[in-house]
Motif scaffolding. Structure first.
Motif, mmCIF file in Angstrom:
data_model
loop_
_atom_site.group_PDB
_atom_site.id
_atom_site.type_symbol
_atom_site.label_atom_id
_atom_site.label_comp_id
_atom_site.label_asym_id
_atom_site.label_seq_id
_atom_site.Cartn_x
_atom_site.Cartn_y
_atom_site.Cartn_z
ATOM 1 N N THR A 1 0.775 -1.179 -0.046
ATOM 2 C CA THR A 1 -0.118 0.212 0.032
ATOM 3 C C THR A 1 0.914 1.263 -0.003
ATOM 4 N N LEU A 2 0.289 2.377 -0.192
ATOM 5 C CA LEU A 2 0.996 3.598 -0.061
ATOM 6 C C LEU A 2 1.721 3.931 0.977
ATOM 7 N N VAL A 3 1.193 3.252 2.154
ATOM 8 C CA VAL A 3 1.812 3.161 3.769
ATOM 9 C C VAL A 3 3.083 2.584 3.489
ATOM 10 N N ASP A 4 3.099 1.417 2.953
ATOM 11 C CA ASP A 4 4.406 0.530 2.756
ATOM 12 C C ASP A 4 5.497 1.277 2.050
ATOM 13 N N LEU B 1 5.558 4.162 1.373
ATOM 14 C CA LEU B 1 6.344 5.490 2.249
ATOM 15 C C LEU B 1 7.138 4.993 3.258
ATOM 16 N N GLY B 2 7.250 3.630 3.673
ATOM 17 C CA GLY B 2 8.282 3.337 4.701
ATOM 18 C C GLY B 2 7.517 3.502 5.971
ATOM 19 N N LEU B 3 6.098 3.611 6.005
ATOM 20 C CA LEU B 3 5.785 3.783 7.318
ATOM 21 C C LEU B 3 5.022 2.766 7.843
ATOM 22 N N ARG B 4 5.312 1.433 7.561
ATOM 23 C CA ARG B 4 4.906 0.277 8.139
ATOM 24 C C ARG B 4 5.153 0.046 9.202
ATOM 25 N N LYS B 5 6.363 0.373 9.681
ATOM 26 C CA LYS B 5 6.576 0.228 11.207
ATOM 27 C C LYS B 5 5.683 0.835 12.347
ATOM 28 N N LEU B 6 5.239 1.948 11.684
ATOM 29 C CA LEU B 6 3.995 2.608 12.563
ATOM 30 C C LEU B 6 2.812 1.797 12.631
ATOM 31 N N LEU B 7 2.704 0.992 11.832
ATOM 32 C CA LEU B 7 1.253 0.124 11.825
ATOM 33 C C LEU B 7 1.524 -0.924 12.352
ATOM 34 N N SER B 8 0.497 -1.564 13.134
ATOM 35 C CA SER B 8 0.444 -3.071 13.657
ATOM 36 C C SER B 8 0.132 -3.809 12.412
ATOM 37 N N ILE C 1 -3.212 -5.213 7.751
ATOM 38 C CA ILE C 1 -4.173 -6.122 6.688
ATOM 39 C C ILE C 1 -5.276 -5.471 6.355
ATOM 40 N N VAL C 2 -5.734 -4.525 7.369
ATOM 41 C CA VAL C 2 -6.969 -3.907 6.895
ATOM 42 C C VAL C 2 -6.664 -2.931 5.804
ATOM 43 N N LEU C 3 -5.497 -2.445 5.744
ATOM 44 C CA LEU C 3 -5.103 -1.298 4.797
ATOM 45 C C LEU C 3 -4.848 -2.045 3.485
ATOM 46 N N ARG C 4 -4.320 -3.033 3.419
ATOM 47 C CA ARG C 4 -4.111 -3.936 2.227
ATOM 48 C C ARG C 4 -5.223 -4.290 1.450
ATOM 49 N N GLU C 5 -6.118 -4.790 2.548
ATOM 50 C CA GLU C 5 -7.386 -5.216 1.863
ATOM 51 C C GLU C 5 -8.491 -4.203 1.508
ATOM 52 N N LEU C 6 -8.112 -3.130 1.782
ATOM 53 C CA LEU C 6 -8.928 -2.000 1.098
ATOM 54 C C LEU C 6 -8.229 -1.676 0.113
ATOM 55 N N GLY C 7 -6.775 -1.645 -0.130
ATOM 56 C CA GLY C 7 -6.173 -0.985 -1.078
ATOM 57 C C GLY C 7 -6.350 -2.275 -2.246
#
Lengths: 235, 788
Positions: free
Chosen positions: B405-408, B410-417, B422-428
């Motif tokens: 996802t965009l979050v991944d 942008l390298g922000l994945r560490k910020l997310l549980s 899983i939620v974000l990728r499902e939506l993406g």
């Protein structure tokens, strides 16, 4: 010598899986004869399911010709293929593929509804030894029973050919033998041309003829001098 | 004999009944709304026409000063005129016992024997007036009810300067006064304005109108040109002080009723469109999921010789059953609501005929539109089922294609549980589905915003009109224009704090082929009591010269600032002159024209003349002021702002607020339909993944978080989206409900948004919890065994 039912010449099948091209069949020539019980033996990926799908009118070859009783199947269009399946072919699949919302009898009726000269659904289920479980839903039956419903469904239309794709693949020996018994009985009593594909070499012992496939080609064709009965098999 | 495939259909429907019912209800809401609005519209139009027909409501109306009765024959000879009725119509000041504030009446002549040729009366109680019995009148029912009048009751009125006793002998209704509007008023006033019918001979005698008339109405022959008849009638009446004839569509009572009925057609369009759109989307996601789940079943059917069309038809039947269920339920509800609504309006307008016309055409429209929307919604899904090659369907569906996802990225994945990822990728993975789910929830929020908007608009309008613009307590009108000093007389009345005079002149404004009859209101240069305000709440200064028009009037005449209008004055010497438009006011009510008072006097080539005044009074002395005004001979009427406010509430508030409850119910139906269906589908799609997570040690709470988190994100996104769409709909609605008589302001209070968001969050939460209960019951072993 019995009449030829299927005659396949030089068939190849190429699938595109994204950017990769998979050669499932590479120039196969084969004939199946009236009333014959054939086993197509091979490991997974050998192309045996593809061959069965083409013979059953579920798929068309990339190259080569297939005739069914002298008619060129490769020239069939979509609706002719549907008509062909409706009138001539009975299928049995590894995972039974029953409609879960219909009872055993209703699953068989699914086919008798559209067949020209079908057996009675009850009679078909009787042939596979399920005369007593007509009104059970698939979820209420064991795997072997479900597969026998699938066989009853396949033969109820009195097909010219019965095509079985790993019919015992998901079953233990005991129930597997019961299923093979049912197939053998149909072949014998109704004279239905039968092709069974399997990776289980033991099952080949009950065939008139065994066709070995590997890597999309036929490697060997053997005729069994003496056939075993289904209940004599063990694996 | 039910075929096996149909039996499968029935069982599929019963297995998914929660979803099926939710979608059918959404369709039913749309159909109900459509059927309700269209049948009510049709029924009321028919009742109105029947009423008009039965009581011979005229088609052309004209007022004049005085003409000899012999003119009637010449009017009758005008080509295209069917029947002519001349009348004497006079305004009177009433004196009703126990009512301190002044009321005015309109006396209309009727023949003493036999029914009027046109504009007949529907007698509700009592009897007709009789020859030779002085003071007998028939009173309009609304006014009688407001005062508790019964036949036999008496009241007093000033007839041509002398106080006379009127004796009520009958109570009646007339198609001409379905709505009773005092002259120059914008709103009906059933308490302070009454219509009375009196024998022609008596009325003629009381007002020195023997063998004369001052009102003429007529009907037209089939195929006659109304414009042409009006033109010729105006020509005949001109020298008798005619103020310009009008057609039925401009007759004030008819216009008011017809415009209100027409508003139903605006509602018949907007809401059903939303409902059916949402239903189409829900059917789409539900059917797509069903087809995905039955991929292998489809393959088997095809393998056994069912054609592509057999399979497509099978799923189309699934959709049709839901849609037809919705149509049936919605039609029944719509007929029921429509009957209630027709009865309510019939009573409100006092139509003597109640006709509920259930038009088969309306039901067919409802069914066709709904089925059309449903089929459009599932077109893609069914095409998918039709095109599914059997050999391919036999193999299990390939694993879904997930991307970073965009979050991944942008390298922000560490910020997310892990769960959040899983939620974000499902939506993406299925942004289209997520978007439409959000859109569906947003639509329900939007409907709530629209539902509450009517309240906001009314509050705003009331505040605007009665606190910002009109700050007077009373408006006094004189019988005729009087000299400007007269205002001093009013100021001297004890309790009057301030008085602001005005001059009003009836005119016809003409711009090219377009024309419009209005009153030009001449105001003091810097009004404090009656202020002109634009929609942005700015005070509009009265221009020193030239004409200021309501923006709506400018639009009707297709003029803008700087254009010159031809002004035909419709009183006295009836001069025709030119005036320049110097400004347009964005106001809410009526089609008004304003000038500076002295400029208007100059335009009229008259001295300092006024027609009335706005008064600010000491409320403690109200009764004394009323008494004083009643005794002032030049005062024709007094209108009271508090009464106008009350009438306003009753007229608009009731009608618009009626829809509010409907809207809330409908919005919840959509919210629940969308949230419940999408949650169920997510559960179905993900039960294997979620079961796997449970097996490897995730808690129930954690997997609920994944499923409900998705729902939460989608709902959260829906809130601003819904507010935006709601605002857009409010705009459409305010435009759609706009009429010549009034406009509805485009305002939405913050509370309206907040309440709508809360309702949607609550609906979403409840659905989430229902689905969560199912999640808790997930059978881990079974889930892992199943292939899909």
């Amino acid at each position: 010598m019995p009449a030829t039912v299927f005659s396949a010449k030089g068939i190849t099948k190429v699938y595109s899986m994204g950017e990769v091209k998979v050669h499932a069949l590479r120039g196969v020539d084969v004939e199946l004869w009236e009333g014959e019980f054939t086993v197509l033996l091979g490991h997974s990926g050998s192309g045996k399911s593809t061959l069965l799908n083409i013979l059953g009118g579920l798929d068309v070859p990339t190259e080569g010709t297939v005739t069914f009783r002298g008619e060129d199947m490769t020239a069939f269009d979509e609706s002719e293929l549907t008509q062909y399946r409706r009138e001539h072919v009975g299928f049995v699949f590894q995972f039974y593929n029953l409609i879960p919302s219909l009872t055993a009898r209703e699953n068989v009726e699914l086919v008798t509804d559209i067949a020209a000269d079908p057996l009675d659904a009850k009679e078909a289920l009787g042939l596979v030894g399920l005369g007593e479980r007509l009104d059970h839903f698939p979820s209420q039956m064991s795997g072997g029973e479900q597969q026998r419903v699938a066989i009853a469904r396949a033969i109820a239309k009195q097909p010219d050919v019965l095509l079985c794709d790993e019919p015992t693949g998901a079953l233990d020996v005991h129930t597997g033998v019961a299923v093979l018994n049912a197939i053998e009985r149909v072949n014998r009593e109704l004279g239905t041309t039968t092709a069974v594909i399997t990776h289980n070499a033991v099952i080949a012992e009950m065939a008139h003829r065994v066709i070995h496939l590997a890597d999309g080609k036929i490697t060997e064709t053997a005729v069994n001098e003496s056939r075993k009965r289904a209940d004599e098999l063990n694996w | 004999m039910v075929s096996s495939l149909d039996r499968k259909l029935l069982r599929d429907l019963s297995r998914t009944k929660g979803q099926v019912v939710a979608i059918a209800v959404v369709i039913a809401c749309g159909v109900a709304m459509l059927v309700m609005c269209l049948t009510t519209l049709k029924s009321l139009e028919n009742s109105q026409l029947t009423y008009y027909d039965r009581y011979r409501f005229a088609e052309v109306f004209a007022l004049l000063k005085r003409a000899p009765e012999s003119l009637k024959d010449r009017i009758q000879e005008v080509e295209g005129v069917a029947r002519v009725q001349t009348r004497v119509v006079e305004g009177v000041v009433l004196d009703i016992e126990g009512m301190s504030e002044p009321a005015v009446g309109r006396l209309i002549s009727i023949p003493e024997t036999g029914e009027p040729v046109l504009n007949s009366l529907h007698l509700r109680s009592g009897r007709w007036v009789e020859v030779g019995r002085p003071g007998e009148v028939i009173v309009n029912e609304v006014f009688a009810e407001n005062h508790g009048f019964k036949p036999g009751d008496k009241l007093r009125a000033v007839l041509n300067g002398s106080m006379e006793e009127l004796r009520i002998v009958g109570i009646a209704m007339s198609p001409e006064y379905i709505i009773q509007m005092p002259e120059a008023a914008l709103l009906p006033d059933d308490k302070r304005f009454g219509v009375f019918w009196m024998g022609r001979d008596q009325l003629e005698a009381a007002f020195n109108m023997e063998s004369a008339f001052n009102d003429v109405t007529l009907t037209l022959l089939p195929g006659a040109s109304e414009d042409e008849v009006i033109r010729r009638l105006d020509g005949l009446l001109e020298r008798y002080g005619g103020v310009g004839a009008i057609g039925r569509h401009n007759q004030i009572s008819n216009r008011f009723v017809s415009e209100e009925i027409q508003q139903l057609s605006a509602m018949a369009f907007i809401l059903p469109t939303i409902f059916l759109g949402v239903a189409a989307f829900l059917l789409n996601i539900v059917l797509k999921r069903l087809i995905a789940l039955e991929r292998e079943q489809i393959a088997v059917l095809k393998a056994f010789g069912y054609s592509h069309w057999d399979v497509g038809w099978h799923y189309l039947k699934f959709v049709s059953v839901i849609a037809l269920g919705g149509v049936a339920l919605g039609t029944l509800l719509g007929i029921w609501f429509g009957r209630g609504m027709t009865a309510m309006y019939t009573e409100f307008y006092r139509f003597p005929v109640f006709g509920f016309d259930l038009d088969l055409g309306v039901i067919v429209i409802g069914a066709v539109v709904s089925l059309g929307a449903a089929f459009l919604g599932v077109f893609g899904a069914i095409r998918g089922a039709i095109n599914l090659p059997p050999a391919e369907a036999m193999r299990p569906e390939p694993p879904a294609n997930y991307n970073a996802t965009l979050v991944d990225r942008l390298g922000l994945r560490k910020l997310l549980s892990q769960e959040a990822r899983i939620v974000l990728r499902e939506l993406g993975r299925k942004p289209g589905k997520a978007f439409f789910t959000s859109l569906g929830i947003a639509m329900s929020l939007a409907i709530l915003v629209v539902g509450n908007y009517s309240q906001d608009a009314i509050n705003y309008l009331q505040d605007f009109q009665f606190r910002l613009a009109e700050r007077q307590d009373l408006t006094v009108s004189f019988f005729e224009s009087v000299t400007g000093n007269a205002v001093n007389h009013l100021t001297s009345v004890d309790g009057v704090i301030a008085a602001e005079e005005f001059r009003s002149v009836p005119v016809r404004l003409r711009s090219g082929h377009l024309s419009k009859e209005v009153g030009i209101q001449g105001l003091v240069p810097k009004p404090e009591l009656f202020r002109l305000m634009d929609a942005d709440e700015n005070v509009i200064p009265v221009p020193d010269e030239g004409l200021l028009l309501s923006a709506k009037l400018g639009e009707l005449l297709q003029v803008s600032v700087g254009d010159v209008l031809t002004v035909e004055v419709l009183e006295d010497k009836r001069p025709i002159r030119q005036l320049t438009v110097t400004g347009l006011v964005n106001d809410f009510a009526g089609t008004a024209a304003y000038m500076e008072r002295r400029a208007l006097n100059a335009f009229m080539r008259e001295g300092s003349r006024i027609s009335g005044a706005y008064l600010k009074i000491d409320k403690k002395l109200t009764d004394e002021i009323y008494r004083e005004l009643k005794e002032t001979p030049m005062v024709a009427s007094v209108s009271i702002k508090d009464a106008a406010m009350k009438s306003f509430q009753e007229t608009f508030a009731e009608n618009l607020l009626r829809m509010k409850l409907f809207n809330i119910g409908f919005a919840c139906a959509i919210a629940v339909g969308v949230v419940y269906n999408s949650a169920r589908i997510s559960l179905s799609e993900r039960s294997r993944d979620l079961g796997t997570l449970r097996v490897i040690g995730f808690t129930r709470g954690e997997i609920s978080g994944i499923l409900l988190g998705e729902l939460g994100v989608v709902t959260a996104a829906a809130i601003p989206l819904g507010m935006g769409i709601g605002t857009g709909l409010v705009y459409l609605m305010s435009k759609g409900l706009e009429t010549e008589l009034y406009r509805i302001p485009f305002v939405v209070n913050p509370q309206t948004y907040a309440v709508a968001a809360l309702v949607i969050m609550a609906a979403s939460l409840i659905c989430g919890l229902i689905v969560r209960r199912k999640l808790d019951k997930l059978d881990l072993v079974e889930v892992l065994k199943a292939r899909i």
